[in-house]
Write an enzyme that holds these catalytic residues in place. Sequence first.
Site, PDB file in Angstrom:
ATOM      1  CE1 TYR A  29      -1.203  -2.827   7.549  1.00 32.80           C
ATOM      2  CE2 TYR A  29      -0.142  -0.967   8.618  1.00 32.80           C
ATOM      3  CZ  TYR A  29      -0.968  -1.460   7.638  1.00 32.80           C
ATOM      4  OH  TYR A  29      -1.558  -0.596   6.741  1.00 32.80           O
TER       5      TYR A  29
HETATM    6  P1  NDP Z   1     -10.496  -1.806   5.185  1.00 31.74           P
HETATM    7  O1  NDP Z   1     -10.487  -2.776   6.283  1.00 31.74           O
HETATM    8  O2  NDP Z   1     -11.655  -0.895   5.012  1.00 31.74           O
HETATM    9  O3  NDP Z   1     -10.268  -2.547   3.798  1.00 31.74           O
HETATM   10  C1  NDP Z   1      -9.487  -3.699   3.668  1.00 31.74           C
HETATM   11  C2  NDP Z   1      -9.972  -4.441   2.458  1.00 31.74           C
HETATM   12  O4  NDP Z   1      -9.128  -5.582   2.265  1.00 31.74           O
HETATM   13  C3  NDP Z   1     -11.411  -4.936   2.618  1.00 31.74           C
HETATM   14  O5  NDP Z   1     -12.075  -4.789   1.403  1.00 31.74           O
HETATM   15  C4  NDP Z   1     -11.199  -6.410   2.925  1.00 31.74           C
HETATM   16  O6  NDP Z   1     -12.263  -7.239   2.506  1.00 31.74           O
HETATM   17  C5  NDP Z   1      -9.986  -6.675   2.048  1.00 31.74           C
HETATM   18  N1  NDP Z   1      -9.368  -7.958   2.351  1.00 31.74           N
HETATM   19  C6  NDP Z   1      -8.938  -8.445   3.544  1.00 31.74           C
HETATM   20  N2  NDP Z   1      -8.499  -9.697   3.395  1.00 31.74           N
HETATM   21  C7  NDP Z   1      -8.660 -10.011   2.082  1.00 31.74           C
HETATM   22  C8  NDP Z   1      -8.401 -11.151   1.300  1.00 31.74           C
HETATM   23  N3  NDP Z   1      -7.891 -12.271   1.821  1.00 31.74           N
HETATM   24  N4  NDP Z   1      -8.694 -11.126  -0.019  1.00 31.74           N
HETATM   25  C9  NDP Z   1      -9.227 -10.008  -0.576  1.00 31.74           C
HETATM   26  N5  NDP Z   1      -9.518  -8.897   0.105  1.00 31.74           N
HETATM   27  C10 NDP Z   1      -9.230  -8.898   1.424  1.00 31.74           C
HETATM   28  O7  NDP Z   1      -9.159  -0.955   5.380  1.00 31.74           O
HETATM   29  P2  NDP Z   1      -8.465   0.162   4.488  1.00 31.74           P
HETATM   30  O8  NDP Z   1      -9.326   0.628   3.405  1.00 31.74           O
HETATM   31  O9  NDP Z   1      -7.911   1.129   5.454  1.00 31.74           O
HETATM   32  O10 NDP Z   1      -7.228  -0.675   3.910  1.00 31.74           O
HETATM   33  C11 NDP Z   1      -6.933  -0.788   2.542  1.00 31.74           C
HETATM   34  C12 NDP Z   1      -5.427  -0.798   2.376  1.00 31.74           C
HETATM   35  O11 NDP Z   1      -4.905   0.465   2.784  1.00 31.74           O
HETATM   36  C13 NDP Z   1      -4.711  -1.862   3.200  1.00 31.74           C
HETATM   37  O12 NDP Z   1      -3.700  -2.457   2.420  1.00 31.74           O
HETATM   38  C14 NDP Z   1      -4.113  -1.055   4.338  1.00 31.74           C
HETATM   39  O13 NDP Z   1      -2.955  -1.663   4.873  1.00 31.74           O
HETATM   40  C15 NDP Z   1      -3.795   0.244   3.629  1.00 31.74           C
HETATM   41  N6  NDP Z   1      -3.594   1.384   4.513  1.00 31.74           N
HETATM   42  C16 NDP Z   1      -4.616   1.865   5.288  1.00 31.74           C
HETATM   43  C17 NDP Z   1      -4.399   2.939   6.123  1.00 31.74           C
HETATM   44  C18 NDP Z   1      -5.457   3.507   7.000  1.00 31.74           C
HETATM   45  O14 NDP Z   1      -5.145   4.345   7.874  1.00 31.74           O
HETATM   46  N7  NDP Z   1      -6.709   3.134   6.853  1.00 31.74           N
HETATM   47  C19 NDP Z   1      -3.080   3.600   6.202  1.00 31.74           C
HETATM   48  C20 NDP Z   1      -2.089   3.009   5.354  1.00 31.74           C
HETATM   49  C21 NDP Z   1      -2.347   1.949   4.545  1.00 31.74           C
HETATM   50  P3  NDP Z   1     -13.340  -7.864   3.542  1.00 31.74           P
HETATM   51  O15 NDP Z   1     -14.342  -6.780   3.783  1.00 31.74           O
HETATM   52  O16 NDP Z   1     -13.874  -9.031   2.807  1.00 31.74           O
HETATM   53  O17 NDP Z   1     -12.575  -8.254   4.774  1.00 31.74           O
END
Ligand code: NDP
Length: 290
Positions: free
Chosen positions: A154
């Site tokens: 990651y």
């Molecule tokens: P979630 O798991 O809630 O959201 C992730 C999203 O990415 C979901 O909508 C998921 O869709 C989508 N996704 C995964 N694979 C794909 C794909 N192949 N194509 C399109 N969409 C995809 O997690 P977060 O909201 O926490 O994460 C969002 C971003 O924030 C990420 O980039 C994460 O690394 C970043 N982040 C999060 C932190 C945290 O503490 N939560 C901290 C720092 C960064 P689906 O439902 O279809 O799988």
Amino acid sequence: MALVLPMQSVVITGASTGIGAACALHLDALGFRVFAGVRRHEDGAPLRVRGSQRLLPVLLDVTDAVSIAQAAAQVHEAVGGEGIAGLVNNAGIVVAGPLEVLPIAELRKQFGVNVIGALAVTQAFLPLLRVRRGRIVNMGSIAGRVTVPFLGPYSMSKFALEAMTTALRLELDGWGIEVSIVEPGAIATPIWEKSIKAADLLQASTTHDALPLYAEHFACVRRAIDEAARRAISVDAVARAVEHALTARRPRTHYLVGSDAKFRALLALLLPHRMQDVLLRWFLKFPRRR
Ligand code: NDP
């Protein structure tokens, strides 16, 4: 609250849950016309219920070239010659585990979504962004500045996203296209549960002889992750950072979100690497070196 001109359009990837959904609804409430990327039709329905009439879910899998092209064509058809004011590359997954035993296919999956997916979507939407000097906001992480053991895949992907953000910012400067990266600490979203589940599955399916060697250390990191998840803050702070990056007259290049992220970034700036290692091992309660 920022004033958004009528029908400024923005595209967000990974808007089914967590930060992406929060950004979609926040920007919708500000008056943006939001194209919210989801992978399944049914994930668009709650957004439609909670958002305004303007909010439009768009099927978009960032690892699928056909899906990206179709989403770009759909948005193009909707906005015509107006272009878009912003692209938020938010979609992300977490691959965790000791690098020694990590199946390379898992690393490809990690980079496929978090890095290559973000660039492929950016490429597809750049013609629409160029029309009106739109902005790009990448969803990085504090893990793109500091690395935690067993979250290597990651972290590697988020470090790569940092580099991609800088390269794009310099390359697109000539067209006035601003490129920012948001670097949250722990945010309360489903990603924590998903990543623990994925790590468990990966461990269960890995037959590598060296895997048991890491059991004690991995358990330490898991405890720290559970603790971080308990202290995670609301998605609202991230949505506000994205708003600033899209609307401020002079957006920042980097947005650290959360006191944990700010503190860790500061330590990384101030302390020599060896000292950071010692502190992290102490914090994680790693067993002594054999
Ligand atoms: P979630 O798991 O809630 O959201 C992730 C999203 O990415 C979901 O909508 C998921 O869709 C989508 N996704 C995964 N694979 C794909 C794909 N192949 N194509 C399109 N969409 C995809 O997690 P977060 O909201 O926490 O994460 C969002 C971003 O924030 C990420 O980039 C994460 O690394 C970043 N982040 C999060 C932190 C945290 O503490 N939560 C901290 C720092 C960064 P689906 O439902 O279809 O799988």
